[in-house]
Design a protein around this motif. Structure first.
Motif, PDB file in Angstrom:
ATOM      1  N   VAL A   1       0.845  -1.200   0.000  1.00 36.72           N
ATOM      2  CA  VAL A   1       0.000   0.000   0.000  1.00 36.72           C
ATOM      3  C   VAL A   1       0.883   1.253   0.000  1.00 36.72           C
ATOM      4  CG1 VAL A   1      -1.642   1.344   1.344  1.00 36.72           C
ATOM      5  CG2 VAL A   1      -1.993  -1.101   1.044  1.00 36.72           C
ATOM      6  N   GLY A   2       1.872   1.262   0.899  1.00 36.71           N
ATOM      7  CA  GLY A   2       2.762   2.420   0.974  1.00 36.71           C
ATOM      8  C   GLY A   2       3.587   2.583  -0.293  1.00 36.71           C
ATOM      9  N   GLY A   3       4.118   1.445  -0.783  1.00 38.69           N
ATOM     10  CA  GLY A   3       4.972   1.498  -1.975  1.00 38.69           C
ATOM     11  C   GLY A   3       4.220   1.968  -3.200  1.00 38.69           C
ATOM     12  N   ILE A   4       2.982   1.489  -3.345  1.00 35.28           N
ATOM     13  CA  ILE A   4       2.173   1.908  -4.498  1.00 35.28           C
ATOM     14  C   ILE A   4       1.889   3.406  -4.404  1.00 35.28           C
ATOM     15  CG2 ILE A   4      -0.128   1.756  -5.511  1.00 35.28           C
ATOM     16  CD1 ILE A   4      -0.031  -1.258  -4.923  1.00 35.28           C
ATOM     17  N   ALA A   5       1.531   3.861  -3.204  1.00 33.46           N
ATOM     18  CA  ALA A   5       1.219   5.279  -3.037  1.00 33.46           C
ATOM     19  C   ALA A   5       2.443   6.139  -3.366  1.00 33.46           C
ATOM     20  CB  ALA A   5       0.746   5.546  -1.614  1.00 33.46           C
ATOM     21  N   VAL A   6       3.583   5.787  -2.777  1.00 34.06           N
ATOM     22  CA  VAL A   6       4.804   6.573  -2.992  1.00 34.06           C
ATOM     23  C   VAL A   6       5.250   6.497  -4.454  1.00 34.06           C
ATOM     24  CG1 VAL A   6       7.260   6.723  -2.425  1.00 34.06           C
ATOM     25  CG2 VAL A   6       5.581   6.361  -0.612  1.00 34.06           C
ATOM     26  N   GLY A   7       5.262   5.273  -5.005  1.00 36.99           N
ATOM     27  CA  GLY A   7       5.738   5.079  -6.370  1.00 36.99           C
ATOM     28  C   GLY A   7       4.857   5.773  -7.393  1.00 36.99           C
ATOM     29  N   LEU A   8       3.547   5.664  -7.195  1.00 34.95           N
ATOM     30  CA  LEU A   8       2.611   6.279  -8.136  1.00 34.95           C
ATOM     31  C   LEU A   8       2.766   7.798  -8.115  1.00 34.95           C
ATOM     32  CD1 LEU A   8       0.520   4.995  -9.987  1.00 34.95           C
ATOM     33  CD2 LEU A   8      -1.211   5.419  -8.263  1.00 34.95           C
ATOM     34  N   PHE A   9       2.850   8.334  -6.913  1.00 36.85           N
ATOM     35  CA  PHE A   9       2.999   9.787  -6.781  1.00 36.85           C
ATOM     36  C   PHE A   9       4.301  10.247  -7.437  1.00 36.85           C
ATOM     37  CE2 PHE A   9       4.464  13.506  -4.321  1.00 36.85           C
ATOM     38  CZ  PHE A   9       3.408  14.352  -4.589  1.00 36.85           C
ATOM     39  N   SER A  10       5.375   9.532  -7.109  1.00 33.82           N
ATOM     40  CA  SER A  10       6.698   9.915  -7.603  1.00 33.82           C
ATOM     41  C   SER A  10       6.777   9.812  -9.125  1.00 33.82           C
ATOM     42  CB  SER A  10       7.743   9.013  -6.948  1.00 33.82           C
ATOM     43  OG  SER A  10       9.020   9.289  -7.428  1.00 33.82           O
TER      44      SER A  10
END
Lengths: 283, 335
Positions: free
Chosen positions: A100-109
């Protein structure tokens, strides 16, 4: 319409999963069995693995104890079944949080690109440099033993893997014309990223999460082996290996070999399934 | 008043790391109810021009000039204003419908989502509208199509879906970026006929981007010819066919098989278009031009000059310093 969607989706998924060859199917079957055992452990286990019978320690396999007992007289078979719960629940927590965290961070970035992306990528690089086990031990030192602290620490340590993958896929997918088409329709960028782009990279991300699950299981087992994870009497595969050390020295390695086999088989199955899902996703 | 729906005024776009601007002082207009063609080779800046009208310039692009859609400045518009503009005023049909429609979502989602999210319509109303739109673009059994995935439709059908999606917001201006290039020849004619019908019915302003100069001349009211980021000729379709003036336009027409009449021997334009990493101090076409004069064409950037006196920025114009000396192919070639 939504129920029909779900039904079609599941049917398609099952058909797809069947088309990966026998190794994939066997590994998937193994995972299903493991999860079923974890869910039903209290009803399946013939004895209470937390109660030791000191009159019957380090016994070999018998009708009463199918896989013998350890040096504390606990039934190894029951401990194996009950241990599946904590041994799988921990990695599940790690994978859930890190995904969940990785998807959020990666998508935003990946979506924002530019300077924001550069800063986030460098932060992820720094996180990469921390060995997950070290981070987990640090968390145990700060917050105490148990399942919670190591799982959270490891979720942080695993987050960069998912985040970097999602970031790369997002940056690549973002240039596809359908994204421009969505924007031209007047959608908000956040909506396009989450509802339009994410489903297209979900398969690959799922594969990474599955592989992460195997590694997290291994790391958490190692932590339990060190005595920093789940505490006795709660059964756990890593903790079982730890306690079985004296049994191994006494020439009764069965209570150590059994949980080791469980860890190896589970990690192997997760890796095979994850890898095949990944091939599917990138094809 | 003949108000322009799209007004691009001296638009210059520069990307970092390129030797020449992607667009160099591009000026063009599309009025309501008018079909305007934008013709050029790959990399001439056609698509970038269209994308500029949608505020979709690549990140890091330096830009100068103005882009007005319905009188509103696009380049200076904020995110919210831009979204409103895209949802209501201007829409785009992309080249390849396979790539332009999200492969993992249904046709119905593609058509109803913009209505439900940007207009706050309920699902029922949006689906009714989607069925109307699919019927309008000539898809059989529109209700069934809503439940299907893009991979279940043929390219031509999918391009119809894309057009339906572009019309969902009732735009006044439609940008078509090579809408038929990715399709079968037989389907191309159908899609073009469909676009023409919808344009007339709805009084749309339509900007048709294509590399096919014959096609543009056959379907458009006016045509702009682009080369290496600059407009080199501006003419009505009849003028372009009858009396092309710029050497590049003449070359393009000579290298395209005519849609009607006996086939003539095709003469390709020699050389290749200059890349973004090559700068041309003078006319960008000079190196390929049979009429190029050393010391003049390779030094001087030709301005787009009107050929007819008193033209108001819409008449026949060409950007060539040797215009007076170049014979246009005689009218007898093309009736």
């Amino acid at each position: 319409m939504s129920t029909a969607t779900v039904r079609v989706g599941v049917g398609r998924m099952v058909r797809r999963l069947g088309g990966h060859g026998w190794l994939f199917r066997v590994c998937l079957g193994v995972l299903v069995v493991f999860v079923a055992v974890a869910l039903l452990a209290p009803w399946l286990a013939p004895q209470d693995p937390t109660v030791g019978d000191f009159a019957d320690t380090m016994a070999g396999p018998s009708a009463q104890h199918w896989l013998g007992t350890d040096q504390g007289g606990h039934d190894t078979f029951s401990a194996l079944l009950e241990g599946a719960r904590t041994s799988l629940l921990g990695p599940l927590g790690v994978v859930a949080f890190s995904s969940v965290g990785g998807i959020a961070v990666g998508l935003f970035s990946g979506w924002r690109g530019g300077r924001v992306d550069a800063v986030i990528s460098r932060v992820l690089d720094v996180l990469f440099a921390f060995p997950s086990l070290l981070l987990a031990i640090l968390a145990v030192a700060l917050f105490g033993k148990g399942l919670g602290a190591p799982v959270l620490a490891m979720a942080v340590a695993y987050l960069p893997y998912t985040a970097r993958l999602v970031r790369g896929l997002t940056a690549q997918e973002k240039t596809r014309p359908y994204i421009a088409a969505y924007l031209v329709q007047g959608h908000a960028p956040a909506y396009v990223a989450v509802r339009g782009l994410l489903p297209n990279i979900a398969a690959t991300v799922l594969a990474q999460s599955t592989v992460n699950f195997g590694y997290a299981l291994l790391d958490l087992a190692a932590l339990s082996f060190l005595g920093l994870g789940v505490q006795p009497p709660t059964p756990d595969w890593g903790a079982m290996i730890n306690r079985a050390q004296s049994a191994v020295l006494a020439g009764q390695p069965l209570s150590a070999v059994v949980p080791v086999m469980a860890v190896v088989v589970a990690v192997l199955a997760f890796n095979v399934v994850g890898e095949r899902l990944g091939e599917r996703g990138t094809r | 008043m003949n108000a322009s729906l799209l007004e691009v005024d001296g638009l210059t776009v520069e990307l970092p790391g390129t030797a020449r601007p992607v667009l160099d002082a591009v000026t063009l207009r599309v009025a309501a109810g008018e079909v305007v063609g934008l013709v050029g080779e790959s990399g001439s800046g056609k698509s970038v021009t269209a994308r500029a009208a949608l505020g979709l310039l690549p990140p890091g692009a330096r830009r100068a000039g103005r882009v007005l859609v319905g009188g509103e400045d696009v380049l200076g518009a904020g995110q919210g204003r831009l979204r409103a503009l895209r949802a209501a005023e201007v829409s785009m049909v992309f080249q390849d419908p396979r790539a332009g429609i999200n492969p993992v979502r249904r046709i119905g989602d593609f058509l109803t989502e913009p209505l439900r999210l940007t207009r706050r319509w309920n699902r029922r109303r949006a689906e009714e509208r989607a069925v109307e739109l699919l019927a309008a673009v000539g898809l059989p059994e529109p209700e069934r199509q809503l439940r299907r995935y893009p991979h279940q439709l043929s390219g031509g059908m999918l391009q119809r879906v894309m057009i339906a999606g572009a019309l969902a917001g009732e735009p006044r201006l439609l940008l078509c970026d090579e809408p038929t290039t990715a399709l079968d020849v037989s389907t191309q004619a159908e899609i073009l006929a469909l676009l023409g019908r919808l344009q007339r019915e709805r009084g749309l302003g339509l900007l048709l981007i294509t590399h096919d100069v014959e096609l543009a001349a056959a379907t458009c009211d006016r045509v702009y010819v682009m080369y290496a980021g600059r407009i080199v000729e501006r003419a009505t379709a009849a003028e372009l066919f009858g009396r092309p003036r710029h050497p590049y336009t003449i070359g393009l027409l000579g290298s395209t098989p005519p849609l009607t009449g006996p086939p003539a021997r095709l003469r390709p334009v020699p050389g290749t278009p200059i890349g973004l990493d090559e700068a041309a101090p003078g006319c960008a076409f000079a190196v390929r031009c049979a009429f190029a004069q050393a010391g003049r064409c390779d030094q001087e950037v030709p301005a787009l000059l009107p050929l007819v006196d008193g033209a108001d920025g819409a008449g026949h114009a060409a950007a060539c310093v040797r215009l007076a000396e170049i014979p246009s192919p005689a009218e007898e070639v093309r009736p």
